[in-house]
Design a protein around this motif. Structure first.
Motif, PDB file in Angstrom:
ATOM      1  N   VAL A  15       0.828  -1.206   0.000  1.00  0.00           N
ATOM      2  CA  VAL A  15       0.000   0.000   0.000  1.00  0.00           C
ATOM      3  C   VAL A  15       0.860   1.254   0.000  1.00  0.00           C
ATOM      4  CG1 VAL A  15      -1.784   1.253   1.283  1.00  0.00           C
ATOM      5  CG2 VAL A  15      -1.845  -1.237   1.170  1.00  0.00           C
ATOM      6  N   GLU A  16       1.998   1.180   0.661  1.00  0.00           N
ATOM      7  CA  GLU A  16       2.868   2.347   0.817  1.00  0.00           C
ATOM      8  C   GLU A  16       4.300   1.996   0.427  1.00  0.00           C
ATOM      9  OE1 GLU A  16       2.107   4.610   4.529  1.00  0.00           O
ATOM     10  OE2 GLU A  16       0.759   2.927   4.969  1.00  0.00           O
ATOM     11  N   GLY A  17       4.543   1.847  -0.856  1.00  0.00           N
ATOM     12  CA  GLY A  17       5.857   1.449  -1.358  1.00  0.00           C
ATOM     13  C   GLY A  17       6.965   2.457  -1.103  1.00  0.00           C
ATOM     14  N   ARG A  18       6.604   3.703  -0.838  1.00  0.00           N
ATOM     15  CA  ARG A  18       7.619   4.741  -0.606  1.00  0.00           C
ATOM     16  C   ARG A  18       7.852   5.021   0.881  1.00  0.00           C
ATOM     17  NH1 ARG A  18       7.054   9.786  -4.437  1.00  0.00           N
ATOM     18  NH2 ARG A  18       8.886  10.240  -3.231  1.00  0.00           N
ATOM     19  N   ILE A  19       7.304   4.197   1.743  1.00  0.00           N
ATOM     20  CA  ILE A  19       7.457   4.405   3.179  1.00  0.00           C
ATOM     21  C   ILE A  19       8.937   4.290   3.550  1.00  0.00           C
ATOM     22  CG2 ILE A  19       7.109   1.963   3.769  1.00  0.00           C
ATOM     23  CD1 ILE A  19       5.506   2.888   6.213  1.00  0.00           C
ATOM     24  N   SER A  20       9.374   5.108   4.483  1.00  0.00           N
ATOM     25  CA  SER A  20      10.774   5.032   4.914  1.00  0.00           C
ATOM     26  C   SER A  20      10.984   3.770   5.737  1.00  0.00           C
ATOM     27  CB  SER A  20      11.135   6.264   5.756  1.00  0.00           C
ATOM     28  OG  SER A  20      10.507   6.199   7.021  1.00  0.00           O
ATOM     29  N   MET A  21      12.211   3.307   5.784  1.00  0.00           N
ATOM     30  CA  MET A  21      12.531   2.109   6.552  1.00  0.00           C
ATOM     31  C   MET A  21      12.269   2.348   8.040  1.00  0.00           C
ATOM     32  SD  MET A  21      13.272  -0.972   5.784  1.00  0.00           S
ATOM     33  CE  MET A  21      13.647  -0.703   4.074  1.00  0.00           C
TER      34      MET A  21
END
Length: 156
Positions: A15-21
């Motif tokens: 859903v959130e492929g750009r979420i930070s680690m």
């Protein structure tokens, strides 16, 4: 086999492929090091195959969607291989499946308008030597288009 933690990471990443680690680790309730190691392991194992932006078709020139069922002439040796190779080169074909039933393949196709789709079907698809028959089904309204897999196990 995916364990519960892998499924949790994958559910968030779908859903959130750009979420930070950092945020992914926080939401998955694990350390950043563990989170990064698991994500890299999932990538290396081929579970995560890529990351990309989802683009609104309405915001592009591809206003028309259709599904095309294709039957191949089985008298032509290697008809399926020839067809698959040709379809892989067609940019308007978003998906192609070999299927069981009265047709051999199911294509998901986009086009700028009905006329362009008709030209694609009649001037390209119908001219493939191995194509025996086809049926086009136009999409009137997209009711549901989900890309994320139901990894939480609540698949009713």
């Amino acid at each position: 086999m995916l364990d519960r933690e892998d499924r949790r990471l994958l559910t968030i990443l779908q859903v959130e492929g750009r979420i930070s680690m950092v945020e992914l680790a926080r939401r998955a309730n694990m350390s950043e090091t563990t989170c990064l190691r698991r994500v890299r392991s999932l990538e290396a194992a081929g579970v995560i195959t890529g990351y990309g932006a989802e683009i609104s078709r309405a915001a592009t020139e591809f206003a028309v969607s259709a599904f095309i069922q294709v039957s191949l002439d089985q008298r032509i040796e290697a008809a399926s291989d020839v067809f698959k190779t040709a379809i892989e080169q067609e940019p308007w074909v978003l998906e192609c499946y070999s299927v069981a039933g009265s047709y051999d393949h199911l294509l998901k196709v986009v086009a700028p308008d009905n006329q362009a789709l008709a030209q694609f079907v009649l001037k390209r698809l119908a001219t493939y030597e191995s194509v025996r028959d086809f049926q086009t089904v136009f999409v009137l309204v997209t009711v549901k288009e989900e890309r994320a897999l139901p990894l939480s196990g609540t698949g009713r």
